[in-house]
Structures are given as C-alpha cells and as structure tokens.
Design an enzyme around this catalytic site. Structure first.
Site, PDB file in Angstrom:
ATOM      1  N   HIS A  12      37.074  28.887  53.754  1.00 30.48           N
ATOM      2  CA  HIS A  12      37.756  30.187  53.896  1.00 30.48           C
ATOM      3  C   HIS A  12      37.589  30.948  52.591  1.00 30.48           C
ATOM      4  O   HIS A  12      38.183  30.579  51.581  1.00 30.48           O
ATOM      5  CB  HIS A  12      39.260  29.982  54.173  1.00 30.48           C
ATOM      6  CG  HIS A  12      40.034  31.271  54.280  1.00 30.48           C
ATOM      7  ND1 HIS A  12      40.944  31.505  55.276  1.00 30.48           N
ATOM      8  CD2 HIS A  12      40.052  32.398  53.513  1.00 30.48           C
ATOM      9  CE1 HIS A  12      41.486  32.701  55.136  1.00 30.48           C
ATOM     10  NE2 HIS A  12      40.960  33.273  54.053  1.00 30.48           N
ATOM     11  N   HIS A  14      36.501  35.096  50.762  1.00 36.65           N
ATOM     12  CA  HIS A  14      36.157  36.510  50.887  1.00 36.65           C
ATOM     13  C   HIS A  14      35.084  36.856  49.860  1.00 36.65           C
ATOM     14  O   HIS A  14      35.306  36.715  48.661  1.00 36.65           O
ATOM     15  CB  HIS A  14      37.399  37.376  50.662  1.00 36.65           C
ATOM     16  CG  HIS A  14      38.520  37.029  51.597  1.00 36.65           C
ATOM     17  ND1 HIS A  14      38.705  37.673  52.791  1.00 36.65           N
ATOM     18  CD2 HIS A  14      39.472  36.067  51.531  1.00 36.65           C
ATOM     19  CE1 HIS A  14      39.745  37.138  53.429  1.00 36.65           C
ATOM     20  NE2 HIS A  14      40.225  36.158  52.682  1.00 36.65           N
ATOM     21  N   LYS A  98      37.987  35.137  63.790  1.00 40.19           N
ATOM     22  CA  LYS A  98      39.195  35.241  62.980  1.00 40.19           C
ATOM     23  C   LYS A  98      40.219  36.156  63.640  1.00 40.19           C
ATOM     24  O   LYS A  98      39.929  37.305  63.975  1.00 40.19           O
ATOM     25  CB  LYS A  98      38.838  35.790  61.584  1.00 40.19           C
ATOM     26  CG  LYS A  98      40.001  35.937  60.632  1.00 40.19           C
ATOM     27  CD  LYS A  98      40.489  34.606  60.105  1.00 40.19           C
ATOM     28  CE  LYS A  98      41.789  34.712  59.321  1.00 40.19           C
ATOM     29  NZ  LYS A  98      41.589  34.895  57.875  1.00 40.19           N
ATOM     30  N   HIS A 135      45.039  33.902  60.660  1.00 42.94           N
ATOM     31  CA  HIS A 135      45.965  34.292  59.589  1.00 42.94           C
ATOM     32  C   HIS A 135      47.351  34.223  60.215  1.00 42.94           C
ATOM     33  O   HIS A 135      47.764  35.123  60.935  1.00 42.94           O
ATOM     34  CB  HIS A 135      45.664  35.697  59.072  1.00 42.94           C
ATOM     35  CG  HIS A 135      46.519  36.053  57.903  1.00 42.94           C
ATOM     36  ND1 HIS A 135      46.047  36.115  56.616  1.00 42.94           N
ATOM     37  CD2 HIS A 135      47.857  36.298  57.825  1.00 42.94           C
ATOM     38  CE1 HIS A 135      47.047  36.399  55.784  1.00 42.94           C
ATOM     39  NE2 HIS A 135      48.166  36.529  56.503  1.00 42.94           N
ATOM     40  N   HIS A 173      45.024  28.908  55.214  1.00 46.56           N
ATOM     41  CA  HIS A 173      45.874  28.922  54.018  1.00 46.56           C
ATOM     42  C   HIS A 173      47.326  28.566  54.344  1.00 46.56           C
ATOM     43  O   HIS A 173      48.246  29.345  54.081  1.00 46.56           O
ATOM     44  CB  HIS A 173      45.780  30.247  53.254  1.00 46.56           C
ATOM     45  CG  HIS A 173      45.630  31.493  54.085  1.00 46.56           C
ATOM     46  ND1 HIS A 173      46.511  31.831  55.075  1.00 46.56           N
ATOM     47  CD2 HIS A 173      44.695  32.466  54.078  1.00 46.56           C
ATOM     48  CE1 HIS A 173      46.126  32.967  55.628  1.00 46.56           C
ATOM     49  NE2 HIS A 173      45.020  33.368  55.051  1.00 46.56           N
ATOM     50  N   ASP A 246      40.368  30.677  49.974  1.00 45.21           N
ATOM     51  CA  ASP A 246      40.900  32.028  50.137  1.00 45.21           C
ATOM     52  C   ASP A 246      40.714  32.850  48.862  1.00 45.21           C
ATOM     53  O   ASP A 246      41.558  33.675  48.530  1.00 45.21           O
ATOM     54  CB  ASP A 246      42.373  32.019  50.584  1.00 45.21           C
ATOM     55  CG  ASP A 246      42.814  33.382  51.096  1.00 45.21           C
ATOM     56  OD1 ASP A 246      41.946  34.196  51.468  1.00 45.21           O
ATOM     57  OD2 ASP A 246      44.027  33.647  51.111  1.00 45.21           O
TER      58      ASP A 246
HETATM   59  C1  NCD Z   1      42.934  38.452  51.520  1.00 46.13           C
HETATM   60  C2  NCD Z   1      42.029  39.606  51.129  1.00 46.13           C
HETATM   61  O1  NCD Z   1      42.296  40.257  50.122  1.00 46.13           O
HETATM   62  O2  NCD Z   1      41.026  39.832  51.812  1.00 46.13           O
HETATM   63  N1  NCD Z   1      44.150  38.525  50.769  1.00 46.13           N
HETATM   64  C3  NCD Z   1      45.016  37.511  50.518  1.00 46.13           C
HETATM   65  O3  NCD Z   1      46.054  37.749  49.907  1.00 46.13           O
HETATM   66  N2  NCD Z   1      44.769  36.289  50.887  1.00 46.13           N
HETATM   67  C4  NCD Z   1      43.146  38.489  52.988  1.00 46.13           C
HETATM   68  C5  NCD Z   1      43.779  37.246  53.541  1.00 46.13           C
HETATM   69  O4  NCD Z   1      43.153  36.185  53.621  1.00 46.13           O
HETATM   70  O5  NCD Z   1      44.942  37.340  53.919  1.00 46.13           O
HETATM   71 ZN    ZN Z   2      41.724  34.967  53.322  1.00 50.64          ZN
END
Ligand code: NCD
Ligand code: ZN
Length: 343
Positions: A12, A14, A98, A135, A173, A246
């Site tokens: 997981h 970004h 997702k 989520h 998460h 995450d």
């Molecule tokens: C994530 C993001 O910024 O893309 N932010 C976070 O606080 N984890 C999105 C997510 O996974 O909720």
């Molecule tokens: Zn995330």
C-alpha cells in the site's frame, strides 16, 4: 549487525504522478520488489487503460538495472462498470480495486457513498479473483475522528463480509484494536496492512513539543496501548497482517499550514522504519514474514527471489527531500534512524 531478508513488497503506497515520480520511485524500487500503487491521483485511476498508462510512467522512473514491479489498483466509483473488472482480470497488472468511502481521505470525493451501489462490481470481482482494498473509515462528520475505523467495521465492513464471504478484502492501514480483532476473527480471505508510522508512533507524537502536521495521517495515530496492539499483530503469528507503508507525501506547503493535508512520507526509508519497530519489540526474526512473505501469499504472488540487507547503524534523516519541484518533510526528519539499507 547485518539483517538480510527476501526482497519485501510494499502492499500500500502512494507514488503520486508527473514530476513526483523520479523523486518517489527510486527509494521504493531500491527496497521493495513490488508495490501496490494506490489510485487516488488528482484524476483518479478508474480504468484499466488509465492504470496501464500510470504503470508505464512509474516504470519509466525505475532506475536502470533495478527490478521493480508496480502492482496496480483501480479506484472504485459508483459509476465503475462491471465490465471494467473483466478488463482488469484480462490485463493481468491490476491486483486490487480500492474502495474509498467518499470524503474519507485525500482525493476520495469520487469514491463510494452507498455501498449497495457497488454490489454488481463486487460480485464480478469475486468471479475475477480481484482483491477489494478498503480505506476503512466512516467519513460521517458527526462521528468522532478516532472512532471512524471501528464504526466503519460495524456499519459497513462486517455486513459486507457476511454478504460476500468469498470476497478477498484488505483492511488497509489498520489502526485500532477493533480492526485487529475483526481481522483476527475473520476468515483467511480477510487481511490487513499495517504502516510503519502506526507501529512507531501514537497520537502523543502529534502533540509532542507543539502540534505537528507531519504526524497527521488518515487513519489517525491512536493511543499508545493501541500502538502496542498493532506491534503485537505485526510481529505475531497471524499470516494476515502484512506490510503496507501508506507512504503518502505532501509538499511542505500543504502540511505546514491551516487545514494540513493528511499523509506521512516514509517511502525514503520504509523498510528501515519497520526494522526499527520490530527491533524495539525484539522481533527482528519476524520481519521477513511480515515484509516479504505474507503480502505475497495473500495476493497469490510468487515469493521474491533476491534479497536486501540492512545494517544496524545510526544515521540522520534529512530535514527534507525533493518532491515534484518542491520539498517534502519526511517522517522523523532530522532524527536518527538505527538501520540503514546496504546499497
Ligand atoms: C493518503 C494520501 O495522502 O493519499 N493519506 C493518508 O493520510 N494516508 C490517502 C490515504 O491512504 O488515506
Ligand atoms: Zn493510503
């Protein structure tokens, strides 16, 4: 002391897009063999065609000579046609779909408001063997922010699992005891990722020495007792808790301001941070299971073959890293870490 493990997978994270990719992809590809790439771009990745194009942009940022496989995800909207699931199965690069409850987090406004609206897509996912990545927070503003995961489980996730027992689901998460208990008590089709920051920090860190937006993420960091329960789950026997960092960078400008964005950047050293959490629990011998074996097994992927090594030595995290022409303040900026990746 040197620790060597099978190359891990980050299930997981970004990576953002565009000029952020050359900043974010190399440290990831250095540590992990595969990464499950979250689809919440400004223009969400809702189609197989968009995911394929995004995958090519990510691969273009992998340093020459490194072997890295982006595992792609689709962003589920109320308008996602069931046929898109068939295309995803045929494509072979899409590993999960997702579910963002609309309003729950960054770029979730295109997400789902009524779970019933996506039943046809979920039924097609069962047939296609695709994982539903969730989520798991109820975004209702009337609900206490610290209770959103527990309330989502009661109102949405538990009934969903009951309705579709064949669906493979990852509670992303996981951050609460209710979440851990739910996964532990559920069938082997239900798993959960755990972040490094939820293993290392509690909400105390948000307030230590003054309010710090760099400890603000969704789901929120919880109490110290909950942090310890998460460490117990990550280092425990259950094969259904596995690594998902995450890592979610935002530019300093959007963190150090009113209405700070949620997300913590750990991707520069995610494996080292997990090693630190496992070492503190005297459980370094469990790190390979958590980081390299369980996620692959849950997703039905082969075990990676190469290895990575960490050296137990002290180094100082920079104040900031370059990020898409701006900078991002990393988790534990200007502090010491106790494991370093062997190049
Ligand atoms: C994530 C993001 O910024 O893309 N932010 C976070 O606080 N984890 C999105 C997510 O996974 O909720
Ligand atoms: Zn995330």
């Amino acid at each position: 002391m040197r620790l060597t493990l099978i190359r891990p997978d980050d299930m997981h994270l970004h990576l953002r897009d565009g000029s952020a990719l050359p900043d974010l992809v190399p440290p990831l590809a250095h540590r992990f063999a595969r990464g499950l790439i979250m689809p919440n771009l400004a223009a969400p990745v809702t189609t197989v065609a968009a995911a394929a194009a995004y995958r090519r942009r990510i691969l273009a940022a992998v340093p020459r000579g490194r072997d890295f496989e982006p595992l792609m995800t689709l962003y589920l909207t109320p308008a996602t046609p069931a046929e898109e699931i068939d295309r995803a199965r045929e494509d072979g690069h899409i590993h999960a779909v997702k579910l963002y409850p609309a309003g729950a987090t960054t770029h979730s406004q295109h997400g789902v408001r009524r779970i019933e609206a996506i039943y046809p897509v979920l039924e097609r996912m069962i047939a296609a063997g695709l994982v539903l990545s969730i989520h798991a927070e109820l975004p209702d503003p009337a609900i206490d922010p610290y209770e959103r995961e527990a309330r989502f489980i009661d109102t949405t996730l538990a009934p969903l699992v009951e309705r579709y027992p064949e669906l493979r689901i990852v509670l992303e998460h996981v951050s609460t005891r209710e979440g851990i208990e739910f996964v532990t008590g559920a069938s082997p089709r239900i798993g959960a990722t755990i972040t490094a920051h939820h293993l290392l920090c509690s909400r105390r860190n948000l307030f230590a020495g003054g309010l710090s937006p760099h400890y603000f993420c969704r789901p929120l960091l919880q109490s110290e007792a909950t942090r310890q329960a998460l460490v117990a789950a990550a280092t425990g026997e259950s094969p259904r808790f596995f690594l998902g960092s995450d890592s979610a960078p935002h530019p300093r400008r959007l963190k150090e301001c009113a209405r700070a964005a949620a997300g913590i950047y750990t991707g520069y050293g995610a494996l080292e941070l997990y090693a630190e959490a496992f070492a503190a629990a005297n459980a370094l011998d469990r790190l390979e299971d958590f980081a390299s074996r369980r996620g692959a097994a849950f997703y039905g992927l082969p075990l990676n073959t190469a290895t990575v090594s960490l050296e137990q030595t002290e180094w100082t995290v920079p104040d900031e890293y370059p990020f898409a022409g701006e900078t991002v303040v990393p988790f534990r900026a200007a502090e010491s870490l106790h494991f370093e990746l062997v190049p």
